[in-house]
Motif scaffolding. Structure first.
Motif, PDB file in Angstrom:
ATOM      1  N   THR A   1       0.830  -1.201   0.000  1.00  0.00           N
ATOM      2  CA  THR A   1       0.000   0.000   0.000  1.00  0.00           C
ATOM      3  C   THR A   1       0.871   1.260   0.000  1.00  0.00           C
ATOM      4  O   THR A   1       2.077   1.187   0.222  1.00  0.00           O
ATOM      5  CB  THR A   1      -0.915   0.012   1.238  1.00  0.00           C
ATOM      6  OG1 THR A   1      -0.098   0.145   2.407  1.00  0.00           O
ATOM      7  CG2 THR A   1      -1.712  -1.278   1.314  1.00  0.00           C
TER       8      THR A   1
ATOM      9  N   GLU B   1       0.948   3.586   2.247  1.00  0.00           N
ATOM     10  CA  GLU B   1       1.386   3.925   3.596  1.00  0.00           C
ATOM     11  C   GLU B   1       1.485   2.667   4.442  1.00  0.00           C
ATOM     12  O   GLU B   1       0.554   1.862   4.474  1.00  0.00           O
ATOM     13  CB  GLU B   1       0.399   4.900   4.259  1.00  0.00           C
ATOM     14  CG  GLU B   1       0.372   6.282   3.642  1.00  0.00           C
ATOM     15  CD  GLU B   1       1.628   7.084   3.941  1.00  0.00           C
ATOM     16  OE1 GLU B   1       2.311   6.756   4.942  1.00  0.00           O
ATOM     17  OE2 GLU B   1       1.916   8.026   3.183  1.00  0.00           O
TER      18      GLU B   1
ATOM     19  N   GLN C   1      -0.984   0.747   8.483  1.00  0.00           N
ATOM     20  CA  GLN C   1      -2.344   1.285   8.524  1.00  0.00           C
ATOM     21  C   GLN C   1      -3.196   0.606   9.596  1.00  0.00           C
ATOM     22  O   GLN C   1      -4.072   1.233  10.205  1.00  0.00           O
ATOM     23  CB  GLN C   1      -3.000   1.140   7.152  1.00  0.00           C
ATOM     24  CG  GLN C   1      -2.472   2.121   6.111  1.00  0.00           C
ATOM     25  CD  GLN C   1      -2.616   3.563   6.570  1.00  0.00           C
ATOM     26  OE1 GLN C   1      -3.711   4.038   6.817  1.00  0.00           O
ATOM     27  NE2 GLN C   1      -1.509   4.264   6.683  1.00  0.00           N
ATOM     28  N   LYS C   2      -2.932  -0.679   9.843  1.00  0.00           N
ATOM     29  CA  LYS C   2      -3.717  -1.368  10.864  1.00  0.00           C
ATOM     30  C   LYS C   2      -3.398  -0.820  12.250  1.00  0.00           C
ATOM     31  O   LYS C   2      -4.257  -0.760  13.123  1.00  0.00           O
ATOM     32  CB  LYS C   2      -3.456  -2.869  10.814  1.00  0.00           C
ATOM     33  CG  LYS C   2      -4.551  -3.683  11.466  1.00  0.00           C
ATOM     34  CD  LYS C   2      -4.541  -5.108  10.978  1.00  0.00           C
ATOM     35  CE  LYS C   2      -5.775  -5.843  11.442  1.00  0.00           C
ATOM     36  NZ  LYS C   2      -5.853  -7.217  10.942  1.00  0.00           N
TER      37      LYS C   2
ATOM     38  N   ARG D   1      -2.592   2.287  12.742  1.00  0.00           N
ATOM     39  CA  ARG D   1      -3.198   3.620  12.762  1.00  0.00           C
ATOM     40  C   ARG D   1      -4.666   3.570  13.173  1.00  0.00           C
ATOM     41  O   ARG D   1      -5.134   4.442  13.916  1.00  0.00           O
ATOM     42  CB  ARG D   1      -3.054   4.283  11.396  1.00  0.00           C
ATOM     43  CG  ARG D   1      -3.724   5.644  11.297  1.00  0.00           C
ATOM     44  CD  ARG D   1      -3.368   6.392  10.026  1.00  0.00           C
ATOM     45  NE  ARG D   1      -2.071   7.047  10.148  1.00  0.00           N
ATOM     46  CZ  ARG D   1      -0.973   6.687   9.500  1.00  0.00           C
ATOM     47  NH1 ARG D   1      -1.019   5.652   8.659  1.00  0.00           N
ATOM     48  NH2 ARG D   1       0.165   7.320   9.658  1.00  0.00           N
TER      49      ARG D   1
END
Length: 401
Positions: A20, A22, A25-26, A28
Motif C-alpha cells: 500500500t 502507507e 495502517q492497521k 493507525r
C-alpha cells in the motif's frame, strides 16, 4: 518488528516491501485511533482465556518475548506505554500515530529500507540459495531470507500455499452480533457491565461475562467480541444464526431478582414501575425497554404489577433469549481466525518447517486473540523472534562460506 530487530542485530540490507502507499495502517486505525499496543503482564497459564486459537503453542514464543519485553522494547525506542485500569496499554500520547512514528524512527535508525506500493505477487525458491520475489511495482528481487507478515490479506495465504504450506481456512472473528430485538436496539448507545452471554450452537456452548454495548443492530462491546472470537468457527458454520441468552442481573441471579421485585412491590408500592427501577445498575432507558418487552405499562404502580408480568420481567432480566440474525459489519481492524497451520512453523524461530529461510508471523498464522492488545502482542513476539533468528542464520551462513 522483525526488520528492525534483524537490522539492529547487524543484518545488512534489510528491506520492507509494503503493497500500500502507507505502512502500518492497521496500527493507525486500531483502538479507535489510540492503538492498544499490548496488555499488562499476564500469567502464561491463562493464555487460553486470551487466545481462542494458538494459546498453547504461544507459550514458547512468549517465554522469550512477552508483554513485559514489548513494553521495555518500546520504552527503549522512545515510546512510553501507559496501563489503563483494565490492563490495556496505550501510548502515553494516546494516539496511534505515536506508535507508527516510533517504529518508523527505529527502522530508519537501524538502516531498514522501506519500499511502498510494492506488492509481492510471487515468491519462489531460488535454485541456488534464497528466494526470488516478483510483483506489482517491483523488479525481480533476490533475498537470502524472507519474512511474511501479510496479516489477514489473502495474498499472503496464496504465497504460502504455493510453497506447500497448509492453510486453515480463515473465518471472521471479533465482530458484533445482529439481533432480532427492536425494543433492545432502540436503546442503542447504552453500555452496561457484568452482562452474562450464553450462546448455544448445536452441541457447543460458549459463555462470556463483561461489558456489552447496545447498538442499532444488536450487541457489541468487549464481552460480545470475546464471545464471537471463541465461537467464530461455530457461528460461521451456523451461518450466523442461533439463540443468545442474556443475564442482565449483574450476577444477582434469578432468586435475588425475584426477591428484589417482591420487595419493590411492598416498599415502592405507590411509585410507578418506570420511576422506581429495582436494579440500580440498569440505565433507566433500558429498564423501560424491559417493561415494554414484558407488556407492562410504565406508569403502572408497583402495587398493581400482575404476577404474570413480574415473572416475565424476572425472565427478561435473568435469561432473555434473543435470536441472532447475522454478524455486524466489519471495521477495517477485524481479525480472522485461520491461517498457516502452526505445525508448519517452528515457533521458537518463526521459520517455516516446509521452506527453510522463510519466516512467518502475525495474523498470517492460525493464531488470534481477543480484544485488549493480545493480537498485537502475538505480532510483536513473532516479529522479534523472527528478526533474531534471521540474524543468527545469516551470520552462521556467512561463517561457513
Amino acid at each position: 518488528m522483525a526488520a528492525i530487530t534483524a537490522a539492529e542485530q547487524g543484518v545488512q540490507q534489510v528491506m520492507v516491501l509494503e503493497g500500500t502507499p502507507e505502512p502500518l495502517q492497521k496500527v493507525r486505525i486500531s483502538g479507535g485511533g489510540r492503538c492498544n499496543v499490548t496488555h499488562a503482564c499476564w500469567d502464561p497459564r491463562e493464555l487460553t482465556t486470551h487466545y481462542p486459537r494458538g494459546s498453547r503453542p504461544l507459550r514458547g514464543p512468549f517465554s522469550h518475548f512477552a508483554c513485559g519485553d514489548a513494553i521495555a522494547w518500546f520504552d527503549e525506542h522512545g515510546l512510553t506505554l501507559v496501563e489503563e485500569p483494565d490492563g490495556r496499554m496505550f501510548p502515553q500520547q494516546n494516539r496511534s500515530e505515536a506508535v507508527i512514528q516510533c517504529l518508523q524512527k527505529a527502522a530508519r535508525a537501524s538502516g531498514v529500507q522501506l519500499r511502498t506500493k510494492a506488492m509481492v505477487q510471487q515468491l519462489r525458491v531460488h535454485p541456488e540459495r534464497g528466494f526470488v520475489l516478483e510483483g506489482r511495482g517491483l523488479e525481480p528481487l533476490h533475498a537470502r531470507s524472507v519474512m511474511l507478515a501479510t496479516g489477514g490479506h489473502p495474498s499472503g495465504r496464496k504465497l504460502v500455499e504455493a510453497l506447500g504450506h497448509q492453510v486453515v481456512p480463515p473465518v471472521p472473528s471479533l465482530f458484533s452480533l445482529a439481533l432480532q430485538a427492536p425494543e433492545l436496539t432502540a436503546c442503542s448507545g447504552i453500555a452496561i457491565d457484568d452482562v452474562g452471554l450464553d450462546l448455544k450452537l448445536g452441541s457447543q456452548r460458549f459463555r462470556q461475562t463483561g461489558r456489552v454495548l447496545i447498538t442499532h443492530r444488536g450487541l457489541s462491546g468487549p464481552a460480545t467480541l470475546r464471545l464471537s472470537a471463541f465461537a467464530a468457527r461455530a457461528l460461521h458454520q451456523s451461518r450466523y444464526r442461533g439463540e443468545l441468552k442474556l443475564d442482565w442481573s449483574a450476577g444477582l441471579g434469578r432468586q435475588e431478582v425475584e426477591q428484589r421485585l417482591q420487595q419493590w412491590r411492598q416498599d415502592q408500592a405507590r411509585r410507578t414501575l418506570s420511576a422506581a427501577k429495582p436494579l440500580e445498575h440498569l440505565p433507566r432507558r433500558l429498564w423501560q425497554a424491559f417493561l415494554t418487552m414484558a407488556g407492562v405499562e410504565a406508569d403502572r404502580r408497583w402495587a398493581d404489577l400482575p404476577l404474570k408480568a413480574e415473572r416475565q420481567l424476572v425472565e427478561l432480566l435473568c435469561a432473555q433469549r434473543l435470536s441472532i440474525k447475522g454478524r455486524g459489519p466489519f471495521g477495517e481492524e477485524f481479525v480472522t481466525a485461520g491461517g498457516v497451520a502452526l505445525g508448519d512453523v517452528n515457533l521458537a524461530t518463526m521459520e517455516s518447517r516446509r521452506c527453510p529461510g522463510l519466516y512467518l508471523a502475525g495474523e498470517l498464522l492460525d493464531v488470534d486473540g481477543v480484544t485488549g492488545g493480545f493480537n498485537f502482542q502475538a505480532c510483536w513476539s513473532g516479529g522479534w523472534l523472527a528478526g533474531q533468528a534471521i540474524s543468527q542464520a545469516l551470520t552462521e551462513s556467512d561463517q561457513t562460506r
